[in-house]
Design an enzyme around this catalytic site. Structure first.
Site, PDB file in Angstrom:
ATOM      1  CG  ASP A   1     -10.306 -10.383  -5.393  1.00 17.98           C
ATOM      2  OD1 ASP A   1     -11.327 -10.115  -4.742  1.00 17.98           O
ATOM      3  OD2 ASP A   1      -9.436 -11.178  -4.997  1.00 17.98           O
TER       4      ASP A   1
ATOM      5  CD  GLU B   1     -14.311 -16.955   1.921  1.00 15.22           C
ATOM      6  OE1 GLU B   1     -15.414 -16.565   1.506  1.00 15.22           O
ATOM      7  OE2 GLU B   1     -13.561 -17.709   1.271  1.00 15.22           O
TER       8      GLU B   1
ATOM      9  CB  THR C   1     -20.521 -16.952   1.599  1.00 13.20           C
ATOM     10  OG1 THR C   1     -19.898 -18.228   1.399  1.00 13.20           O
ATOM     11  CG2 THR C   1     -19.527 -16.024   2.279  1.00 13.20           C
TER      12      THR C   1
ATOM     13  CD  GLU D   1     -20.167 -11.829   3.888  1.00 14.80           C
ATOM     14  OE1 GLU D   1     -19.659 -12.209   2.795  1.00 14.80           O
ATOM     15  OE2 GLU D   1     -19.506 -11.325   4.806  1.00 14.80           O
TER      16      GLU D   1
ATOM     17  CB  ALA E   1     -21.638 -16.472  -2.685  1.00 15.07           C
ATOM     18  CG  LEU E   2     -21.425 -15.241  -7.041  1.00 17.70           C
ATOM     19  CD1 LEU E   2     -21.786 -16.201  -8.163  1.00 17.70           C
ATOM     20  CD2 LEU E   2     -20.055 -14.639  -7.274  1.00 17.70           C
TER      21      LEU E   2
END
Length: 571
Positions: free
Chosen positions: A194, A278, A438, A476, A478-479
């Site tokens: 973030d 989520e 994810t 997706e 995740a990182l």
């Protein structure tokens, strides 16, 4: 300015593009772990964590991706990733050709978290426009963008400012990109990646300050303001409206304001249901160092609204003594399962009559929360021609233990003896929603083995749950990962080669994290174009070498066009 294009690339996340060179145990079996039909070979490689990670996904273990590097001499190659508004029949022909072929998995790309500014305008407009053109040239299906509650309805209840989003969506439409719009009812800031802070609407924050129990609360009284407590879902605590009514009004306003784009440009609405968007409790908050990987997290059921629900459930079960508090022997955020009486392997409270009651209630509260919001979302978007999706966190650490403690504290009642993802999939099935999951890029052996991290087994379990309930599965990473090794894992996982997939189903979509300067570095861009091509060609009769040649040819063909378009920006 001589290097304005480089600055423009770097502006995607407010940082310059780097131009320096960079280098490149046994666990317990889990009864719910399914088997691949044709497992991929176990490979090993030396990888390291890339810098500048950003993402909406849960804090997971370091990926240790290969180093990212480019040279000054390759600036012209970096410009491949960019095109201006100059129209090119050749480029458009190439894009359409790549877009129409194959029966594979469409790839979307997550946009920067701060694509729209606090002043409700498009951030770094020129770089954003060039980036969207570049993604289209790579064959990407579209983009995923966060539509922040805290930006749009910031000043007053019912006062919506769609500025920035209107321009951004028109920009996507102009470039022929489809959009997955995320109804982001959470605060940005406090989770891994973030890079910006976007609070909840001012008037909501004011109400939480007056009534702190509107925030999720742990047993030590620590409040979490990332997302409003689901215990208050149906109470008129927000200036006469309930939180669910606020979410519904926001979605309705979005629908009415962008109805001309729904079903054509905007093809999916992902409904935020918790921290990081989520469906989960904020059980592992990174802010202020509260939680660190691979801690088990903590239950979030100690605000007065959720506790009133626990009291009622305990009385209904004939056990009123269970209704005054949640477990107090479940350790702290950074404990491991065996450190706690509640989660330990032998004789742990999780596997007792009380544990079954509490965990069943705790997880059902989360499912009921999802049910309420999906009911609203479905009624609002039913005739809009869009799909609805919900994101579920990939909590893979301590998955190899019996209790699966981190999943339990997050609200997923998944243990060695119980499948916690089928109930979630069943809830989504009732509303025709997509299950978005994810950590699809991760391999078991890349993760810390002492923490019994098993992301591959977790993805397989979720894939089987969606197969069983006939729910579409999207994925997706995740990182951020830009290496071929991660791409190959995504390609394998997206094929859904699991027991029960008799019809050869694949993931319905994949969202790539994320648009940033690293993606547009020459080597990463080349690998990304090839990855998108392989995903789109899945299910075709082409061999991998042919697909790779076509991707390389496409990058080569687009280079002079992109360079020509970029020349005016270089001076």
């Amino acid at each position: 300015m001589a290097l304005s294009m480089t600055h423009q690339i770097g502006a995607l996340s407010g940082t310059p593009v780097t131009t320096t060179e960079a280098s490149s145990s046994s666990v317990e079996s889990v009864s719910t772990s399914p088997m691949w039909k044709s497992p991929a070979a176990s490979l090993t490689c030396k990888i390291q964590k890339p810098e500048g990670m950003d993402g909406l996904s849960p804090p997971l273990s370091p990926c240790r991706s290969p180093g990212l590097g480019s040279s000054r001499a390759d600036l012209s190659m970096a410009c491949r990733a960019f095109a201006t508004e100059v129209e090119s029949p050749v480029l458009e022909h190439q894009v359409r050709g790549a877009h129409d072929k194959g029966t594979g998995v469409p790839v979307y790309v997550m946009m920067p978290l701060d694509s729209v500014t606090m002043n409700n305008s498009v951030n770094r407009k020129k770089a954003m426009n060039a980036s969207l053109q570049a993604l289209k040239s790579a064959g990407a299906e579209g983009v995923m963008m966060d539509v922040w509650w805290g930006l749009v309805e910031r000043e007053a209840p019912g006062a919506y400012n769609w500025g920035g989003y209107a321009e951004l969506l028109e920009m996507a439409k102009k470039h022929g990109l489809k959009v997955q719009a995320v109804m982001s009812f959470h605060r940005c800031g406090g989770n891994v990646g973030d890079s910006v802070t976007i609070p909840l609407p001012k008037w909501v924050v004011e109400e939480v300050e007056k009534d702190p129990d509107l925030a999720y609360t742990d047993q030590w009284g620590r409040r979490n303001c990332e997302y409003l407590s689901l215990g208050a879902d149906t109470l008129p605590v927000l200036k006469g409206r309930t939180p669910v009514q606020c979410y519904a009004d926001f979605m309705r306003a979005f629908r009415d304001n962008f109805k001309h784009l729904l079903g054509d440009t905007i093809v999916e609405i992902q409904v935020g249901m918790g921290p990081a968007g989520e469906l989960r409790y904020p059980s592992y908050p990174e802010s202020n160092g509260t939680w660190k990987f691979p801690g088990i997290g903590a239950f979030q059921c100690f605000d007065k609204y959720i506790l009133s629900g626990l009291k009622a459930a305990a009385e209904a079960a004939g056990k009123p003594e269970w209704g005054s508090t949640g477990p107090t022997d479940a350790g702290h955020y950074n404990n491991w399962p065996e450190d706690t009486p509640f989660f330990r392997k032998d004789g742990g409270g999780w596997n007792s009559t009380y544990g079954e009651f509490f965990l069943g209630w705790y997880s059902q509260m989360l499912l009921d929360h999802g049910e309420r919001i999906l009911t609203s979302a479905k009624s609002i978007f039913e005739e809009a021609g869009v799909k609805i999706s919900v994101k579920v966190a990939g909590i893979h650490w301590h998955y190899g233990t019996r209790s699966h403690a981190p999943e339990l504290t997050a609200g997923y009642y998944n243990t060695r003896f119980r499948d916690g993802y089928v109930p979630i999939a069943q809830m989504l099935a009732r509303h025709g929603a997509i299950f978005n999951f994810t950590c699809v890029e991760m391999r078991d052996h890349e993760q810390p083995q002492d923490a019994q991290c098993l992301p591959e087994k977790l993805v397989r379990q979720v894939a089987m749950a969606t197969q069983k309930t006939n729910v579409p599965l999207a994925g997706e990473n995740a990182l951020p990962r830009y290496d071929d090794y991660a791409h190959e894992q995504i390609l394998e996982a997206s094929s859904l080669n699991v027991e029960g997939n008799t019809e050869g189903n694949q993931m319905c979509a994949f969202t790539y994290l994320r648009m940033n300067p690293h993606l547009f570095q020459p080597d990463n861009w080349r690998r990304f174009v090839a990855f998108v091509k392989k995903m789109k060609e899945k299910g075709s009769h082409k061999c991998r070498e042919e697909v790779e040649r076509e991707a390389e040819h496409f990058v080569h063909v687009s280079t002079p066009l992109v360079q020509e378009a970029a020349v005016p920006l270089m001076h």
